[in-house]
Every structure is written in structure tokens, then in C-alpha cells.
Design an enzyme around this catalytic site. Sequence first.
Site, PDB file in Angstrom:
ATOM      1  N   SER A   1       0.830  -1.202   0.000  1.00  0.00           N
ATOM      2  CA  SER A   1       0.000   0.000   0.000  1.00  0.00           C
ATOM      3  C   SER A   1       0.863   1.249   0.000  1.00  0.00           C
ATOM      4  CB  SER A   1      -0.857  -0.041   1.275  1.00  0.00           C
ATOM      5  OG  SER A   1      -1.471   1.194   1.503  1.00  0.00           O
TER       6      SER A   1
ATOM      7  N   TYR B   1      -2.179  -1.357  11.180  1.00  0.00           N
ATOM      8  CA  TYR B   1      -2.428  -1.877   9.824  1.00  0.00           C
ATOM      9  C   TYR B   1      -1.268  -1.516   8.902  1.00  0.00           C
ATOM     10  CZ  TYR B   1      -3.950  -1.970   5.006  1.00  0.00           C
ATOM     11  OH  TYR B   1      -3.978  -2.195   3.645  1.00  0.00           O
TER      12      TYR B   1
ATOM     13  N   LYS C   1       1.919  -3.827   6.761  1.00  0.00           N
ATOM     14  CA  LYS C   1       2.363  -3.797   5.353  1.00  0.00           C
ATOM     15  C   LYS C   1       3.878  -3.666   5.301  1.00  0.00           C
ATOM     16  CE  LYS C   1      -1.576  -4.365   3.482  1.00  0.00           C
ATOM     17  NZ  LYS C   1      -1.880  -5.710   3.012  1.00  0.00           N
TER      18      LYS C   1
END
Length: 344
Positions: free
Chosen positions: A127, A152, A156
Site C-alpha cells: 500500500s 495496519y 504492510k
Amino acid sequence: MKETILVTGGTGFIGSHTTVELQQAGYDVVIVDNLSNSREDVLDGIEKITGIRPAFEKVDLRDASATEAVFQKYPKISGIIHFAASKAVGESVQKPLLYYHNNIVSLINVLSMMPKYGVKGIIFSSSCTVYGQPDVLPATEETPIKKAESPYGNTKQINEEIIEDTVKSGSPIKAILLRYFNPIGAHPSALIGEMPNGVPQNLIPYLTQTAIGIRKELSVFGDDYDTPDGSCIRDYIYVVDLAKAHVCAMTRIMEDKTTEPVEVYNIGTGRGTSVLELIHAFEKATGVKLNYKIVGRRAGDIEKVWGNVDKANKVLGWKAETPLEDVLASAWKWQCALRERGIM
Ligand code: NAD
Ligand code: WQD
């Protein structure tokens, strides 16, 4: 020979669109999903679009032995696209251990199987969140990674490192990290699309739910940013264009064309669009007037980010092609289809 691709999280938003594109490109697909954020009837939509029902296994990838059983059942799996993850930024702040456990253990379980079952390569859903607020725009793949703003986002970054370390250790696998900007829209057939749980946190589902009357009004989070109209800027990428980037990347792996141990690509349009521009484009594309108001800034929001996508354009031979108004019309058509089906 038809290659078989394992699509984890394949009944989800991006996974379902990617399954469609993979099947249309001639790949066989096996989907693994625990349905924690998707529904099994997504398979019906995929089948209606492509004429092919992908194989489906309801498996939680945190379960190592259940994961291994998938590779035993489908010995022809030669590539993996790993979408499965929990993805709600706010929830990850409330439940960090759930996010670290789900997102990291699932990847480790999948990666561990690859050498044993002769799987050639993996594509990982990363992302633009890894760049935070870049000092220089547009963000390239060399833009420094900033400390993550949420658990979150941290998963990644950690997962990118896990893949890099695994390849560096000599594991005989190829890996491509795709850093998506903001995926939006739905398949033009309106047979698959985004299915948010509860009150949407992301802009487009909130916008289309407002337009259809589920929500009273859309709050625009801030008009006092250092941008031309004061609202935040993002790089909104059509989910079908994004899905096609995965096909290009998988074909690159299958044809042994990768040149770096782990290749990294930004996947976006290369253009920034503000929240207010997006609202006006939606109104123009659909003829629907949107009820919105400007409110204060949302905590943790990035002011502006868009990607430099030259590498994906040149090396993958991929380009975002769909005009923004068509993308927004697809999101609206999907929202109307959900209403017709009595889902929302
Ligand atoms: P999604 O929630 O629609 O799809 C993810 C799927 O994974 C869901 O169907 C869910 O049920 C499944 N899943 C979750 N945990 C699982 C587990 N332990 N075992 C098996 N299945 C599991 O999300 P999406 O928008 O399609 O995102 C796909 C990937 O792309 C995610 O990794 C996400 O972090 C990443 N990504 C998404 C965005 C975005 O804005 N949508 C942006 C950048 C990156
Ligand atoms: C877009 C813009 C909001 C809702 C998040 C994650 C990121 C990534 C994608 C995965 C922002 C504005 C929103 C609303 C608004 N996912 N907005 N009113 O924040 O860019 O990114 O999803 O990796 O990690 O952080 O996406 O859709 O939430 O917001 O004004 O009701 O819309 O301020 O400028 P974001 P978003």
C-alpha cells in the site's frame, strides 16, 4: 499449459476483480478465503462474468495445517497472489494484536509452503500507506518508508520486510510487491464490487451510500489543507485496472522475466484528485446531486499523495486506462445493484 494461481482473499474486493482478470487471461484460480470480510456468493458473480467458477476453499490462513491442506489438494499451484488481510485502519488501532496476528501469520504460513510445493512466485498487496506523507511528490518506489501511522500500516511494512528477508535467505521464490494507491469502483457488469461492513470508513462507499440515501450526508474531512481547493488529494485507481496489474505481474513471474530478487511497483494513475474534485466528478458522471458538508480534519489523514507509476508503465507494460468519470459511474451502478438485490 494453464498455470494455477492461488488467490488468497479472493472473495474480497480486489481479489474478486483480480480473479476475473486472471481467468479471462487463461489462468486457473483457486481462491482461499475465511469469509471474515466477504461473502461466498461473490463466486456467483465471478462465474456470471467469466463463465468459470473458481475453485474455493473456506480456510483461515492463520491455520498452518489447513493452509498446507490446500497445497496438497491443488498440487499444480504455481503462483500466489496474497490479498488476505484485515484492512480497517481505525480498527487496527483498537485491536492491534488481531491485525498483527492475522496479517503477519497468514503471510508466514503462505510463504512457508512455497518451496515445499514448488510454487514459483508471490505477489503481495502492499500500500502507498508505507510512504506516509512523502516529502516529495509524486511518490516513487524509492520514496523513503516512513514510520507507520497505524498497526495496519505497520503490517504492510513488516510483511514487505518478511518477503525481502525470505528471498534474501535463498528461498527459491520470486516476489513482487505492488503498492496500491486508493482502489475504487466496481466491475462494469455490477456483478462484483466493494462490500463494506457497517458504516464505511473509505470515501467512495460512504459517498455512494449517501447518494442512494443510506447515509444522510457525506462529511468532507477538511478544506484548509495546503492543496488548491483545501481538501485532501489522493491517487484513485480503478479496481479493474488494478486487477490487470496483477495479471501483468504474475505473467512476468511465470515467464521468468523478473530482474530483481523482489520487485516493487507503485500501482496508481499518477494523478492526484482532491475530495471536492471527486465529488464534482461523481455528480457529473451520474447526474446525482450529492449532499455533503465540510467538517474538520480527520485525525491521522495524509494531506496529499499520488504516485509516480513510470516503473509499472515501462517494466510491467501496464497503465491505468479508465477515465475517472467511468470509474465513478461503475461505483454508482454497483451501489444501485446492491439496492436492487436487497443487500443495501
Ligand atoms: P477485502 O477485505 O475486501 O479482502 C480481503 C479478503 O481477505 C476478505 O475477503 C477476507 O475475508 C479475507 N481474509 C482476511 N483474513 C483472512 C484469513 N486469515 N484467512 C483467509 N482469508 C482472510 O480487502 P481488499 O480491499 O480487497 O484488500 C485486499 C488487499 O489489498 C489487502 O491486503 C489490503 O490490505 C490491500 N490493500 C487494500 C487497499 C484498499 O484501499 N482497499 C489499499 C491498499 C492495499
Ligand atoms: C480518502 C480521502 C479522507 C471519508 C485509507 C488507508 C490506506 C489505504 C486506503 C490500504 C481522504 C476523505 C473519507 C469520508 C472524507 N488502504 N474522506 N470523508 O485515507 O486515503 O486511505 O484507505 O492500504 O491505508 O489509510 O482513504 O477512502 O478513507 O479517504 O472526506 O467520509 O477522502 O479525508 O482525504 P485513505 P479514504
